[in-house]
Enzyme design. Structure first.
Site, PDB file in Angstrom:
ATOM      1  N   ARG A  49       0.855  -1.182   0.000  1.00  0.00           N
ATOM      2  CA  ARG A  49       0.000   0.000   0.000  1.00  0.00           C
ATOM      3  C   ARG A  49       0.891   1.232   0.000  1.00  0.00           C
ATOM      4  O   ARG A  49       2.107   1.131   0.175  1.00  0.00           O
ATOM      5  CB  ARG A  49      -1.000   0.015   1.164  1.00  0.00           C
ATOM      6  CG  ARG A  49      -0.664  -0.770   2.402  1.00  0.00           C
ATOM      7  CD  ARG A  49       0.408  -0.163   3.243  1.00  0.00           C
ATOM      8  NE  ARG A  49       0.156   1.247   3.494  1.00  0.00           N
ATOM      9  CZ  ARG A  49       1.076   2.152   3.670  1.00  0.00           C
ATOM     10  NH1 ARG A  49       2.351   1.822   3.619  1.00  0.00           N
ATOM     11  NH2 ARG A  49       0.768   3.400   3.895  1.00  0.00           N
ATOM     12  N   GLY A  50       0.253   2.375  -0.230  1.00  0.00           N
ATOM     13  CA  GLY A  50       1.001   3.602  -0.451  1.00  0.00           C
ATOM     14  C   GLY A  50       1.113   3.833  -1.942  1.00  0.00           C
ATOM     15  O   GLY A  50       1.536   2.941  -2.687  1.00  0.00           O
ATOM     16  N   GLN A 199      -2.498   2.356  10.000  1.00  0.00           N
ATOM     17  CA  GLN A 199      -1.197   2.433   9.325  1.00  0.00           C
ATOM     18  C   GLN A 199      -0.195   3.291  10.095  1.00  0.00           C
ATOM     19  O   GLN A 199       1.013   3.058  10.020  1.00  0.00           O
ATOM     20  CB  GLN A 199      -1.361   2.999   7.908  1.00  0.00           C
ATOM     21  CG  GLN A 199      -2.150   2.121   6.964  1.00  0.00           C
ATOM     22  CD  GLN A 199      -3.601   2.572   6.854  1.00  0.00           C
ATOM     23  OE1 GLN A 199      -4.196   3.024   7.833  1.00  0.00           O
ATOM     24  NE2 GLN A 199      -4.165   2.450   5.676  1.00  0.00           N
ATOM     25  N   ASP A 240      -2.187  10.564  -2.279  1.00  0.00           N
ATOM     26  CA  ASP A 240      -2.491   9.550  -3.285  1.00  0.00           C
ATOM     27  C   ASP A 240      -2.831  10.176  -4.628  1.00  0.00           C
ATOM     28  O   ASP A 240      -2.611   9.572  -5.667  1.00  0.00           O
ATOM     29  CB  ASP A 240      -3.644   8.666  -2.807  1.00  0.00           C
ATOM     30  CG  ASP A 240      -3.179   7.684  -1.752  1.00  0.00           C
ATOM     31  OD1 ASP A 240      -2.929   6.526  -2.107  1.00  0.00           O
ATOM     32  OD2 ASP A 240      -3.033   8.070  -0.583  1.00  0.00           O
ATOM     33  N   ASN A 250      -5.766  12.006   0.305  1.00  0.00           N
ATOM     34  CA  ASN A 250      -4.849  11.201   1.116  1.00  0.00           C
ATOM     35  C   ASN A 250      -5.692  10.366   2.064  1.00  0.00           C
ATOM     36  O   ASN A 250      -6.929  10.433   2.053  1.00  0.00           O
ATOM     37  CB  ASN A 250      -3.864  12.104   1.868  1.00  0.00           C
ATOM     38  CG  ASN A 250      -2.707  11.313   2.472  1.00  0.00           C
ATOM     39  OD1 ASN A 250      -2.086  10.496   1.802  1.00  0.00           O
ATOM     40  ND2 ASN A 250      -2.425  11.537   3.744  1.00  0.00           N
ATOM     41  N   LYS A 251      -5.049   9.589   2.887  1.00  0.00           N
ATOM     42  CA  LYS A 251      -5.753   8.674   3.775  1.00  0.00           C
ATOM     43  C   LYS A 251      -6.825   9.400   4.582  1.00  0.00           C
ATOM     44  O   LYS A 251      -6.653  10.534   5.001  1.00  0.00           O
ATOM     45  CB  LYS A 251      -4.755   7.996   4.712  1.00  0.00           C
ATOM     46  CG  LYS A 251      -5.344   6.920   5.601  1.00  0.00           C
ATOM     47  CD  LYS A 251      -6.085   5.851   4.804  1.00  0.00           C
ATOM     48  CE  LYS A 251      -5.230   5.196   3.747  1.00  0.00           C
ATOM     49  NZ  LYS A 251      -6.011   4.320   2.846  1.00  0.00           N
TER      50      LYS A 251
END
EC number: 5.3.1.-
Length: 349
Positions: A49-50, A199, A240, A250-251
Site C-alpha cells: 500500500r502507499g 497504518q 495519493d 490522502n488517507k
C-alpha cells in the site's frame, strides 16, 4: 532488525517480493509474486500500500502479464496487455500512481511495436525495474527539499504511512525525517494511529522506531490536544492524488488534520512525487474515492467492536482543500499557492 523494504526484485528468479503489511508489526514476512493476478490481489488486499509502492508493484504486475501474452503479432500482444493493464488499474482507484505506471509500461510497448514481441517483453522487464529505481531517487529528492523547511528541534505530526513502507525506499513524508537524523538533529515525530487500518501505529511508528527516530503514537482524536500544547511545528503527510488546483486526496482523516493545523497556525506540507499530481483532474471533487470493507470499522483482530449488521460508511480517503495546504513539496522543488498556476509551471521545467 534488517532494513524494512516494501518492495524487492529478485533479478535472478524474475520474482517480485513484497512485505506483507497486513500483519505488521507482529510478523515480518515477505511474499513472492510472478503473475498479474496475484499482484492485483496484493494491491487490492493492501499487502502492498502507499501510492508510490502501488505504482511500482503494478509495473511489475504488467510485466508478468506481458510474459504470458500472445507472441504471434504485436496487435494481439498489445490487446492482451491493455486488458491486463485495465484489470490492474481497477485494484485501487484513488492512487493515480497506479494508472501512471501502467501508462508508462503501455507507452514503452508502443514505442517498440516494430520489434519482435519477445524483445518487447524484455524491454518491459527493464522498464519496470527503471520505475522502481526512479521511485527511490524521487523519494530522496523530496526529503532533501522538505528538510529545508524544518530546523533542529522541530516537532512533526504525520498521518497514515507515507514512509519507506509506502514507497521503494526513504518514503515521501518520512524522507526528511531520515535525512534530519543523518544530520544529527534532535527532533520528535507524532504519528497518528490512523483508523481504521492503523497504518500510523503499525507501519509509521514501526519503521521510525526501528530507525532510532524519536516517535510517539497518538490516536487520531488526540491531534488537536497535541497541537494546542505547542508540540507540533509542522504537519507532513503524503498523498495519493493531487488535483490541478492543489486539492489533495490522502488517507481518511487527513482533511481533519489540515483543518486543525490551519486553526493553530501550523504549516501543512504535502510530500508529493510528481506522478501523484494529476493535472487532468481539475479539483478534488473529481477524484474517485475508494470505499472499503465495512468490517475494517466494525472488527479488529477477530473481535467485533460494533454491533453486527450496523450500517458503516468507510471511505478510504478524504480530500484536503488546497487552501489548507502551505506547500506541496516534490522532487522537482517546493510549490506554493496559487497551486493551479504553480503546479503547471512545475511540469514545464
Amino acid at each position: 532488525m534488517a532494513e524494512l523494504l516494501a518492495i524487492k526484485w529478485d533479478d535472478n528468479r524474475d520474482k517480485l517480493i513484497l512485505l506483507d503489511q497486513t500483519i505488521l508489526p507482529n510478523k515480518i514476512e515477505y511474499i513472492e509474486y510472478d503473475t498479474a493476478e496475484d499482484v492485483y490481489d496484493s494491491i487490492k488486499d493492501m499487502i502492498v500500500r502507499g501510492a508510490p509502492a502501488i505504482g511500482v508493484t503494478a509495473a511489475y504486475g504488467l510485466y508478468f502479464a506481458a510474459k504470458v501474452a500472445p507472441e504471434d503479432n504485436f496487435k494481439n500482444f498489445f490487446k492482451y496487455l491493455k486488458e491486463k493493464s485495465a484489470y490492474l488499474d481497477s485494484s485501487r482507484p484513488t492512487a493515480v500512481n497506479l494508472s501512471w505506471a501502467l501508462k508508462i509500461m503501455e507507452s514503452k510497448a508502443l514505442e517498440n511495436k516494430d520489434k519482435d514481441v519477445k524483445e518487447i517483453k524484455s524491454i518491459l522487464r527493464e522498464e519496470a525495474k527503471r520505475i522502481h529505481e526512479e521511485d527511490i531517487e524521487i523519494c530522496k529528492a523530496i526529503g532533501e527539499n522538505l528538510v529545508t523547511l524544518l530546523k533542529d528541534g522541530v516537532g512533526i505530526l504525520t498521518h497514515c504511512n507515507a514512509g519507506q513502507l509506502a514507497t521503494s525506499k526513504y518514503g515521501t513524508a518520512t524522507s526528511p525525517m531520515y535525512l534530519a537524523k543523518e544530520k544529527g538533529w534532535n527532533f520528535k515525530v507524532y504519528s497518528d494511529e490512523t483508523r481504521p487500518r492503523l497504518q500510523g501505529s503499525t507501519l509509521t511508528a514501526l519503521e521510525l522506531y526501528e530507525a532510532g527516530i524519536d516517535v510517539t503514537t497518538i490516536t487520531d482524536n488526540m491531534a488537536a490536544m497535541v497541537m494546542s500544547q505547542g508540540k507540533i511545528d509542522a504537519v507532513i503527510v503524503g498523498c495519493d492524488r493531487i488535483a490541478a488546483n492543489g486539492d489533495t486526496a490522502n488517507k481518511i482523516g487527513t482533511m481533519g488534520v489540515s483543518i486543525l493545523a490551519k486553526y493553530f497556525g501550523i504549516p501543512m506540507y504535502i510530500a508529493a512525487p510528481t506522478p501523484s499530481i494529476d493535472i487532468d483532474t481539475k479539483t478534488g471533487k473529481d477524484i474517485p474515492i475508494e470505499e472499503r470493507n465495512p468490517e475494517e470499522v466494525t472488527s479488529r483482530f477477530g473481535v467485533w467492536t460494533a454491533p453486527r449488521g450496523v450500517k458503516v460508511y468507510n471511505p478510504g480517503f478524504d480530500v484536503t482543500p488546497h487552501e489548507n495546504i502551505t506547500a506541496i513539496v516534490t522532487e522537482k522543488g517546493i510549490v506554493y499557492p496559487p497551486f493551479e498556476e504553480n503546479l503547471k509551471k512545475l511540469f514545464e521545467k
